[in-house]
Write a protein that holds these residues in place. Structure first.
Motif, PDB file in Angstrom:
ATOM      1  N   SER A 163      34.485  52.922  62.234  1.00 28.00           N
ATOM      2  CA  SER A 163      34.908  53.875  63.252  1.00 28.00           C
ATOM      3  C   SER A 163      35.973  54.798  62.691  1.00 28.00           C
ATOM      4  O   SER A 163      36.639  54.477  61.710  1.00 28.00           O
ATOM      5  CB  SER A 163      35.445  53.145  64.490  1.00 28.00           C
ATOM      6  N   HIS A 164      36.147  55.936  63.321  1.00 28.59           N
ATOM      7  CA  HIS A 164      37.139  56.902  62.875  1.00 28.59           C
ATOM      8  C   HIS A 164      38.533  56.489  63.334  1.00 28.59           C
ATOM      9  O   HIS A 164      38.718  56.062  64.471  1.00 28.59           O
ATOM     10  CB  HIS A 164      36.820  58.298  63.418  1.00 28.59           C
ATOM     11  N   ALA A 165      39.475  56.598  62.438  1.00 30.27           N
ATOM     12  CA  ALA A 165      40.861  56.236  62.760  1.00 30.27           C
ATOM     13  C   ALA A 165      41.579  57.454  63.321  1.00 30.27           C
ATOM     14  O   ALA A 165      42.455  58.040  62.684  1.00 30.27           O
ATOM     15  CB  ALA A 165      41.565  55.700  61.520  1.00 30.27           C
ATOM     16  N   ASN A 166      41.199  57.845  64.527  1.00 27.77           N
ATOM     17  CA  ASN A 166      41.816  59.010  65.157  1.00 27.77           C
ATOM     18  C   ASN A 166      43.030  58.588  65.979  1.00 27.77           C
ATOM     19  O   ASN A 166      43.111  57.465  66.466  1.00 27.77           O
ATOM     20  CB  ASN A 166      40.809  59.711  66.072  1.00 27.77           C
ATOM     21  N   GLY A 167      43.951  59.511  66.138  1.00 32.82           N
ATOM     22  CA  GLY A 167      45.112  59.255  66.969  1.00 32.82           C
ATOM     23  C   GLY A 167      46.180  58.410  66.311  1.00 32.82           C
ATOM     24  O   GLY A 167      47.107  57.976  66.973  1.00 32.82           O
ATOM     25  N   PHE A 168      46.060  58.196  65.021  1.00 26.55           N
ATOM     26  CA  PHE A 168      47.056  57.409  64.295  1.00 26.55           C
ATOM     27  C   PHE A 168      48.137  58.336  63.739  1.00 26.55           C
ATOM     28  O   PHE A 168      47.854  59.482  63.382  1.00 26.55           O
ATOM     29  CB  PHE A 168      46.403  56.647  63.136  1.00 26.55           C
ATOM     30  N   ALA A 169      49.341  57.831  63.675  1.00 23.80           N
ATOM     31  CA  ALA A 169      50.443  58.578  63.069  1.00 23.80           C
ATOM     32  C   ALA A 169      50.593  58.102  61.628  1.00 23.80           C
ATOM     33  O   ALA A 169      51.038  56.987  61.378  1.00 23.80           O
ATOM     34  CB  ALA A 169      51.730  58.346  63.850  1.00 23.80           C
ATOM     35  N   TRP A 170      50.214  58.926  60.699  1.00 22.44           N
ATOM     36  CA  TRP A 170      50.222  58.544  59.283  1.00 22.44           C
ATOM     37  C   TRP A 170      51.567  58.869  58.651  1.00 22.44           C
ATOM     38  O   TRP A 170      52.246  59.770  59.110  1.00 22.44           O
ATOM     39  CB  TRP A 170      49.084  59.263  58.542  1.00 22.44           C
ATOM     40  N   PRO A 171      51.952  58.112  57.584  1.00 17.66           N
ATOM     41  CA  PRO A 171      51.238  56.988  56.959  1.00 17.66           C
ATOM     42  C   PRO A 171      51.373  55.707  57.765  1.00 17.66           C
ATOM     43  O   PRO A 171      52.202  55.611  58.676  1.00 17.66           O
ATOM     44  CB  PRO A 171      51.940  56.852  55.605  1.00 17.66           C
ATOM     45  N   MET A 172      50.522  54.707  57.409  1.00 19.79           N
ATOM     46  CA  MET A 172      50.552  53.417  58.076  1.00 19.79           C
ATOM     47  C   MET A 172      50.397  52.303  57.044  1.00 19.79           C
ATOM     48  O   MET A 172      50.009  52.545  55.902  1.00 19.79           O
ATOM     49  CB  MET A 172      49.432  53.309  59.118  1.00 19.79           C
ATOM     50  N   PHE A 173      50.705  51.086  57.466  1.00 20.83           N
ATOM     51  CA  PHE A 173      50.449  49.906  56.650  1.00 20.83           C
ATOM     52  C   PHE A 173      49.040  49.415  56.942  1.00 20.83           C
ATOM     53  O   PHE A 173      48.632  49.305  58.098  1.00 20.83           O
ATOM     54  CB  PHE A 173      51.419  48.776  56.978  1.00 20.83           C
ATOM     55  N   LEU A 174      48.301  49.085  55.890  1.00 18.02           N
ATOM     56  CA  LEU A 174      47.044  48.367  56.025  1.00 18.02           C
ATOM     57  C   LEU A 174      47.277  46.978  55.465  1.00 18.02           C
ATOM     58  O   LEU A 174      47.731  46.830  54.325  1.00 18.02           O
ATOM     59  CB  LEU A 174      45.928  49.080  55.255  1.00 18.02           C
TER      60      LEU A 174
ATOM     61  N   GLN B   3      49.108  49.150  60.892  1.00 21.12           N
ATOM     62  CA  GLN B   3      50.374  48.941  61.588  1.00 21.12           C
ATOM     63  C   GLN B   3      51.341  50.072  61.271  1.00 21.12           C
ATOM     64  O   GLN B   3      51.383  50.568  60.137  1.00 21.12           O
ATOM     65  CB  GLN B   3      50.977  47.596  61.179  1.00 21.12           C
ATOM     66  N   GLN B   4      52.083  50.463  62.271  1.00 25.72           N
ATOM     67  CA  GLN B   4      53.089  51.507  62.144  1.00 25.72           C
ATOM     68  C   GLN B   4      53.984  51.241  60.935  1.00 25.72           C
ATOM     69  O   GLN B   4      54.480  50.139  60.744  1.00 25.72           O
ATOM     70  CB  GLN B   4      53.921  51.550  63.422  1.00 25.72           C
ATOM     71  N   LEU B   5      54.169  52.245  60.117  1.00 26.75           N
ATOM     72  CA  LEU B   5      55.039  52.125  58.955  1.00 26.75           C
ATOM     73  C   LEU B   5      56.487  52.299  59.399  1.00 26.75           C
ATOM     74  O   LEU B   5      56.875  53.354  59.898  1.00 26.75           O
ATOM     75  CB  LEU B   5      54.672  53.177  57.909  1.00 26.75           C
ATOM     76  N   LEU B   6      57.259  51.255  59.237  1.00 27.90           N
ATOM     77  CA  LEU B   6      58.655  51.257  59.661  1.00 27.90           C
ATOM     78  C   LEU B   6      59.581  51.474  58.473  1.00 27.90           C
ATOM     79  O   LEU B   6      59.260  51.115  57.340  1.00 27.90           O
ATOM     80  CB  LEU B   6      59.007  49.935  60.340  1.00 27.90           C
ATOM     81  N   HIS B   7      60.745  52.029  58.751  1.00 24.29           N
ATOM     82  CA  HIS B   7      61.771  52.234  57.722  1.00 24.29           C
ATOM     83  C   HIS B   7      63.090  51.669  58.241  1.00 24.29           C
ATOM     84  O   HIS B   7      63.346  51.653  59.441  1.00 24.29           O
ATOM     85  CB  HIS B   7      61.931  53.721  57.405  1.00 24.29           C
ATOM     86  N   GLY B   8      63.923  51.230  57.320  1.00 19.55           N
ATOM     87  CA  GLY B   8      65.228  50.719  57.716  1.00 19.55           C
ATOM     88  C   GLY B   8      65.465  49.323  57.188  1.00 19.55           C
ATOM     89  O   GLY B   8      64.610  48.733  56.520  1.00 19.55           O
ATOM     90  N   PRO B   9      66.635  48.760  57.467  1.00 20.88           N
ATOM     91  CA  PRO B   9      66.956  47.419  56.975  1.00 20.88           C
ATOM     92  C   PRO B   9      66.007  46.367  57.554  1.00 20.88           C
ATOM     93  O   PRO B   9      65.643  46.418  58.725  1.00 20.88           O
ATOM     94  CB  PRO B   9      68.399  47.205  57.438  1.00 20.88           C
ATOM     95  N   GLU B  10      65.636  45.418  56.693  1.00 26.42           N
ATOM     96  CA  GLU B  10      64.707  44.360  57.086  1.00 26.42           C
ATOM     97  C   GLU B  10      65.457  43.032  57.170  1.00 26.42           C
ATOM     98  O   GLU B  10      66.305  42.728  56.348  1.00 26.42           O
ATOM     99  CB  GLU B  10      63.565  44.266  56.074  1.00 26.42           C
ATOM    100  N   TYR B  11      65.092  42.254  58.171  1.00 27.43           N
ATOM    101  CA  TYR B  11      65.755  40.974  58.423  1.00 27.43           C
ATOM    102  C   TYR B  11      64.734  39.851  58.582  1.00 27.43           C
ATOM    103  O   TYR B  11      63.625  40.074  59.084  1.00 27.43           O
ATOM    104  CB  TYR B  11      66.594  41.044  59.707  1.00 27.43           C
ATOM    105  N   THR B  12      65.135  38.673  58.170  1.00 28.42           N
ATOM    106  CA  THR B  12      64.456  37.442  58.560  1.00 28.42           C
ATOM    107  C   THR B  12      65.364  36.719  59.542  1.00 28.42           C
ATOM    108  O   THR B  12      66.571  36.602  59.298  1.00 28.42           O
ATOM    109  CB  THR B  12      64.176  36.530  57.358  1.00 28.42           C
ATOM    110  N   VAL B  13      64.798  36.261  60.633  1.00 27.79           N
ATOM    111  CA  VAL B  13      65.558  35.512  61.638  1.00 27.79           C
ATOM    112  C   VAL B  13      64.987  34.102  61.704  1.00 27.79           C
ATOM    113  O   VAL B  13      63.810  33.906  62.024  1.00 27.79           O
ATOM    114  CB  VAL B  13      65.492  36.177  63.020  1.00 27.79           C
ATOM    115  N   ASN B  14      65.812  33.117  61.349  1.00 32.68           N
ATOM    116  CA  ASN B  14      65.418  31.712  61.350  1.00 32.68           C
ATOM    117  C   ASN B  14      65.768  31.084  62.691  1.00 32.68           C
ATOM    118  O   ASN B  14      66.883  31.267  63.195  1.00 32.68           O
ATOM    119  CB  ASN B  14      66.144  30.957  60.231  1.00 32.68           C
ATOM    120  N   MET B  15      64.836  30.323  63.253  1.00 30.33           N
ATOM    121  CA  MET B  15      65.028  29.700  64.556  1.00 30.33           C
ATOM    122  C   MET B  15      64.859  28.189  64.439  1.00 30.33           C
ATOM    123  O   MET B  15      63.997  27.713  63.697  1.00 30.33           O
ATOM    124  CB  MET B  15      63.977  30.195  65.568  1.00 30.33           C
ATOM    125  N   PHE B  16      65.659  27.447  65.190  1.00 27.43           N
ATOM    126  CA  PHE B  16      65.410  26.010  65.342  1.00 27.43           C
ATOM    127  C   PHE B  16      65.241  25.711  66.822  1.00 27.43           C
ATOM    128  O   PHE B  16      66.158  25.925  67.620  1.00 27.43           O
ATOM    129  CB  PHE B  16      66.544  25.165  64.769  1.00 27.43           C
TER     130      PHE B  16
END
Length: 319
Positions: free
Chosen positions: A142-153, A184-197
Motif C-alpha cells: 500500500s502507499h505510505a501517504n499522509g506520513f511525515a518524513w523522515p520516519m523510523f522503519l 514510527q515517528q522519528l523523534l529527536h532529543g535526549p533518550e532515557y531508560t526508565v527502570n521499574m520494580f
C-alpha cells in the motif's frame, strides 16, 4: 541449603550475575548461581557463575524441558531470563516451573504479547494516556501517504536495535518484508531508560530513570540517573496499561522538543543498563530474592540521583 538462581541466555550479563551475588550476600543468603547459554564456554557471565550449563536456543522445541531439567537438578528457586525472545515461551510455561518450586521472573503472557509488539505497545499505552510516537503498521503493498518524513522503519518484534533504519520518504521503503514492520515517528532529543520494580502484589515500588549518554548495539554504554516526577508519572501509566506486569521492567522514551516525551519501547525484563540502577541504590535483584525467600520486603524509591555509569571492555580468561 543454597538458594538456586538460574540466569538464562547469560551471555555478557556479568554485571547481572554480580548484582545477584552481592544482593545474596547482603541478605545473608547462600546463593548457587547457575548461568546458561548456547555456548557457555564463550560466555563471560557463565564463567563468573557457580555452575555453567549449555541450553538450546529458546526457539528450540526442547528449550523449556531443558530448563526444567536444570531447575530440578540444581534446586532452582528463581529463573531470570535476559533476552526478549525467551519471554513469550517462558511466560506460557510459568505454571510448569511453579509446580517444581521455581518462580520464573516473567510477567503473564498478556503483558509479553504487548511488550514484544511495537504496534500494540503504542496502541495500548496510548489508550492508557501514555504519550507515544505516531506508529503505523508497514504494508509494502500500500502507499505510505499522509506520513511525515523522515520516519523510523523497524521490526515490530525487534530488539537490540536489530533491523532499524531511518527512511526519508516512500522511495526508500522496501518492496517486500520478511517479518512485520512498523513505521514510527522519528523523534529527536535526549533518550532515557526508565527502570521499574513492581512487587508481587502489583504495587509500583521504585522508578529509576537514567539518561542514555552513549549507546552501543542498542545497550547503554554511558548513563546517568535522573530523578523527575515525569518519569514516575510515565511508569505509573505503563503499569496502568499493563496491570498484570510484575517484577522488573524498563521502558525507553525520548523527550522531543516538539512532540514532548514519548515512550516507544517496553522491555519486560532486566534491561542491559540495570547495574546502574543497582549501584544507585535500587537493588531490584535483592527485592526479588526477598520475595522468593519469603523475607521482609525492603523495596523503596530512595535511590541516588546523578550517579554515572561509564562502561568499558573487560575480559574473563580461561586456561
Amino acid at each position: 541449603m543454597a538458594l538456586g538462581i538460574l540466569i538464562s541466555s547469560a551471555g555478557r550479563r556479568a554485571g547481572l550475575v554480580d548484582c545477584f551475588r552481592r544482593s545474596g550476600e547482603a541478605l545473608g543468603l547462600e546463593l548457587k548461581i547457575v548461568a546458561c547459554d548456547l555456548r557457555p564456554e564463550l560466555s563471560a557471565a557463565c564463567h563468573l557463575a557457580d555452575v555453567a550449563l549449555a541450553l538450546p536456543r529458546c526457539t528450540d522445541a526442547g528449550y523449556v524441558d531443558a530448563l526444567i531439567d536444570i531447575v530440578e537438578a540444581h534446586d532452582i528457586r528463581l529463573v531470570v531470563p535476559t533476552i526478549d525472545p525467551e519471554l513469550e515461551v517462558l511466560a506460557s510455561a510459568r505454571d510448569a516451573f511453579a509446580r517444581r518450586g521455581a518462580r520464573v521472573h516473567v510477567s503473564p503472557e498478556s503483558v509479553i504479547a504487548v511488550a514484544r509488539d511495537k504496534l500494540r505497545t503504542a496502541e495500548v499505552l496510548a489508550a492508557a494516556g501514555v504519550p507515544v510516537p505516531r506508529t503505523r503498521a508497514f504494508d509494502p503493498t500500500s502507499h505510505a501517504n499522509g506520513f511525515a518524513w523522515p520516519m523510523f522503519l523497524k521490526p515490530s518484534g525487534g530488539s537490540a536495535s536489530r533491523g532499524i533504519r531511518v527512511v526519508s520518504g516512500p522511495q526508500e521503503l522496501p518492496d517486500a518484508i520478511d517479518e512485520p514492520m512498523v513505521l514510527q515517528q522519528l523523534l529527536h532529543g535526549p533518550e532515557y531508560t526508565v527502570n521499574m520494580f513492581v512487587d508481587i502484589d502489583g504495587t509500583l515500588r521504585s522508578v529509576v530513570a537514567h539518561r542514555r549518554l552513549s549507546v552501543r548495539a542498542g545497550e547503554v554504554e554511558k548513563g546517568r540517573t535522573e530523578r523527575a516526577p515525569l518519569f514516575t508519572q510515565l511508569a505509573a501509566g505503563v503499569l496502568r496499561a499493563l496491570p498484570e506486569a510484575r517484577g522488573v521492567l524498563c521502558f525507553q522514551l525520548i523527550q522531543d522538543p516538539g512532540a514532548g516525551p514519548c515512550v516507544f519501547e517496553i522491555n519486560a525484563r532486566f534491561g542491559g543498563g540495570y547495574p546502574l540502577a543497582h549501584h544507585a541504590g535500587a537493588e531490584f535483584s535483592r527485592w526479588l530474592l526477598e520475595e522468593v525467600a519469603d523475607l521482609p520486603r525492603t523495596a523503596h524509591d530512595g535511590w541516588r540521583d546523578g550517579v554515572t555509569m561509564l562502561r568499558y571492555d573487560a575480559a574473563v580468561f580461561e586456561g
